[in-house]
Design a protein around this motif. Structure first.
Motif, PDB file in Angstrom:
ATOM      1  N   PHE A  62      -6.117   3.356   9.893  1.00 33.66           N
ATOM      2  CA  PHE A  62      -6.819   4.029   8.327  1.00 33.66           C
ATOM      3  C   PHE A  62      -7.640   5.493   9.202  1.00 33.66           C
ATOM      4  O   PHE A  62      -8.566   5.447   9.472  1.00 33.66           O
ATOM      5  CB  PHE A  62      -7.570   3.868   7.111  1.00 33.66           C
ATOM      6  CG  PHE A  62      -7.850   5.186   6.089  1.00 33.66           C
ATOM      7  CD1 PHE A  62      -6.496   5.302   4.626  1.00 33.66           C
ATOM      8  CD2 PHE A  62      -8.824   5.523   6.317  1.00 33.66           C
ATOM      9  CE1 PHE A  62      -7.259   6.411   4.236  1.00 33.66           C
ATOM     10  CE2 PHE A  62      -8.639   7.068   5.224  1.00 33.66           C
ATOM     11  CZ  PHE A  62      -7.935   7.894   4.481  1.00 33.66           C
ATOM     12  N   TYR A 114       0.425   1.824   8.586  1.00 30.31           N
ATOM     13  CA  TYR A 114       0.215   0.880   7.505  1.00 30.31           C
ATOM     14  C   TYR A 114       1.381  -0.395   7.625  1.00 30.31           C
ATOM     15  O   TYR A 114       2.202   0.366   7.395  1.00 30.31           O
ATOM     16  CB  TYR A 114      -0.230   0.799   6.089  1.00 30.31           C
ATOM     17  CG  TYR A 114       0.571   1.780   5.296  1.00 30.31           C
ATOM     18  CD1 TYR A 114       1.848   0.722   4.561  1.00 30.31           C
ATOM     19  CD2 TYR A 114       0.316   3.071   5.330  1.00 30.31           C
ATOM     20  CE1 TYR A 114       2.149   1.565   3.149  1.00 30.31           C
ATOM     21  CE2 TYR A 114       1.160   4.133   4.206  1.00 30.31           C
ATOM     22  CZ  TYR A 114       2.439   2.775   3.997  1.00 30.31           C
ATOM     23  OH  TYR A 114       3.120   4.296   2.534  1.00 30.31           O
ATOM     24  N   TRP A 147       0.965  -1.408   0.009  1.00 35.70           N
ATOM     25  CA  TRP A 147      -0.381   0.367  -0.453  1.00 35.70           C
ATOM     26  C   TRP A 147       0.955   1.309  -0.172  1.00 35.70           C
ATOM     27  O   TRP A 147       1.869   1.074   0.005  1.00 35.70           O
ATOM     28  CB  TRP A 147      -0.698  -0.015   1.783  1.00 35.70           C
ATOM     29  CG  TRP A 147      -2.004  -0.899   1.394  1.00 35.70           C
ATOM     30  CD1 TRP A 147      -2.144  -1.755  -0.124  1.00 35.70           C
ATOM     31  CD2 TRP A 147      -2.141  -1.446   1.936  1.00 35.70           C
ATOM     32  NE1 TRP A 147      -3.852  -2.761   1.016  1.00 35.70           N
ATOM     33  CE2 TRP A 147      -3.670  -2.178   1.940  1.00 35.70           C
ATOM     34  CE3 TRP A 147      -3.081  -1.233   3.882  1.00 35.70           C
ATOM     35  CZ2 TRP A 147      -4.546  -2.921   2.593  1.00 35.70           C
ATOM     36  CZ3 TRP A 147      -3.874  -1.631   5.017  1.00 35.70           C
ATOM     37  CH2 TRP A 147      -4.774  -2.687   3.540  1.00 35.70           C
ATOM     38  N   GLY A 155      -3.225  -1.980   8.431  1.00 37.86           N
ATOM     39  CA  GLY A 155      -3.231  -0.858   7.752  1.00 37.86           C
ATOM     40  C   GLY A 155      -4.571  -0.045   9.094  1.00 37.86           C
ATOM     41  O   GLY A 155      -5.292  -1.033   9.015  1.00 37.86           O
ATOM     42  N   TRP A 198      -3.624   7.081   6.377  1.00 39.06           N
ATOM     43  CA  TRP A 198      -3.299   6.316   6.865  1.00 39.06           C
ATOM     44  C   TRP A 198      -2.863   6.585   8.479  1.00 39.06           C
ATOM     45  O   TRP A 198      -0.917   7.771   8.103  1.00 39.06           O
ATOM     46  CB  TRP A 198      -2.051   5.583   5.840  1.00 39.06           C
ATOM     47  CG  TRP A 198      -3.355   5.126   4.780  1.00 39.06           C
ATOM     48  CD1 TRP A 198      -2.541   5.024   4.004  1.00 39.06           C
ATOM     49  CD2 TRP A 198      -3.582   3.916   4.833  1.00 39.06           C
ATOM     50  NE1 TRP A 198      -3.176   4.384   2.786  1.00 39.06           N
ATOM     51  CE2 TRP A 198      -3.496   2.952   3.483  1.00 39.06           C
ATOM     52  CE3 TRP A 198      -4.289   2.341   5.871  1.00 39.06           C
ATOM     53  CZ2 TRP A 198      -4.648   2.569   3.272  1.00 39.06           C
ATOM     54  CZ3 TRP A 198      -4.623   1.388   6.073  1.00 39.06           C
ATOM     55  CH2 TRP A 198      -4.827   1.293   4.400  1.00 39.06           C
TER      56      TRP A 198
END
Length: 288
Positions: free
Chosen positions: A164, A184, A118, A162, A181
């Protein structure tokens, strides 16, 4: 801009004649500030019905969106997407129980985000867009500042997990913050030798991610897409001087009564599952 509404849902359970007001606990505080699934398949069948368990392949139950998983003085956690799976067998359950034998189940975590690697530029605007078949996500609403973390088992797979930080409706409408985020972690469980810095965990071991979070915000716990991740625990440690820093006890409330899982009142917290009722009316299931 799509708006995200949070509904509050509760589920009740009966624990004997002396603890009728105890809530049905999917997640319980297994040690200070650490939450895990400690219920079992029979209890889930009794609460949700045999048909609901059969629909989930007999492995557990698929919870509706906004089902309350944890709610205490420090935080509230709910399912973030519909049909969030809580299972009691399969997948990486064996790996999990080797290290955490008191944990009896897990959430099958996943999302429709990319499977791994990500980037911090990815934005989650609509929670329904996260949903992948037979996978879940969690919304966490801290009531005090603190450190939020969770862990997963991923077998021999490469994954991303992660936390968020969701934008509020006002922030999205004003386009002043679109969400980002909090943290993560892209990791590998590919069976090669573990790296000393943790970037390559040992095959079958757990991976964790944590972030500093603020009271009054909404945070989403998500995992890599369309792959099974056994989320075995959620942890929230209040910042120094805030919240409850032990298993449900604070200077503002006291233990009023302790019951066994069968509803029998005891003289105190003992080995096994304890239903603890506090002076403010709240109840917590503590596994010792």
């Amino acid at each position: 801009m799509k708006k995200i509404f949070t509904l509050i849902a509760t589920a009740l359970m009966t624990v004997g004649a002396n603890a009728q007001d105890a809530k049905f606990q999917i997640y319980t505080e297994v040690e200070p500030n650490t939450y895990a699934v400690t219920t079992n398949l029979d209890a889930v069948k009794a609460e949700f019905g045999e048909e609901k368990v059969t629909e989930a392949w007999g492995m557990g139950v698929w919870l509706p969106v906004d089902y309350v998983l944890i709610d205490n003085a420090n935080l509230k956690a709910t399912t973030a997407v519909d049909l969030t799976p809580i299972y009691f067998s399969g997948n990486k359950f064996t790996d999990m129980q080797k290290e955490f034998p008191a944990y009896t189940g897990y959430m099958n975590l996943g999302s429709s985000l990319g499977q791994n690697n990500w980037k911090g530029t990815e934005v989650i605007e609509d929670l329904t867009a996260l949903k992948a078949a037979y996978h879940g996500a969690v919304s966490v609403f801290p009531k005090v500042d603190g450190t939020l973390s969770f862990g997963v088992y991923a077998g021999d797979n490469s994954r991303s997990i992660g936390i968020f930080n969701m934008a509020t409706e006002d922030e999205m409408n004003e386009e002043i913050f679109m969400g980002a985020w909090a943290n993560y972690y892209n990791f590998r469980h590919d069976g090669v030798e573990a790296a000393p810095d943790g970037t390559i965990p040992a095959k079958g071991s757990a991976a964790y991610v944590s972030a500093e979070v603020k009271a009054g915000r909404q945070y989403i716990l998500v995992g890599g897409a369309n792959k099974n991740l056994t989320m075995h625990q959620i942890k929230f440690v209040p910042a120094q001087g805030t919240g409850i820093n032990n298993a449900g006890v604070s200077s503002e409330k006291t233990i009023e009564a302790v019951y066994t899982l069968g509803g029998i009142r005891t003289n105190g917290i003992g080995k096994g599952v304890n239903i603890v009722k506090y002076s403010d009316g709240t109840t917590v299931k503590i596994v010792k």
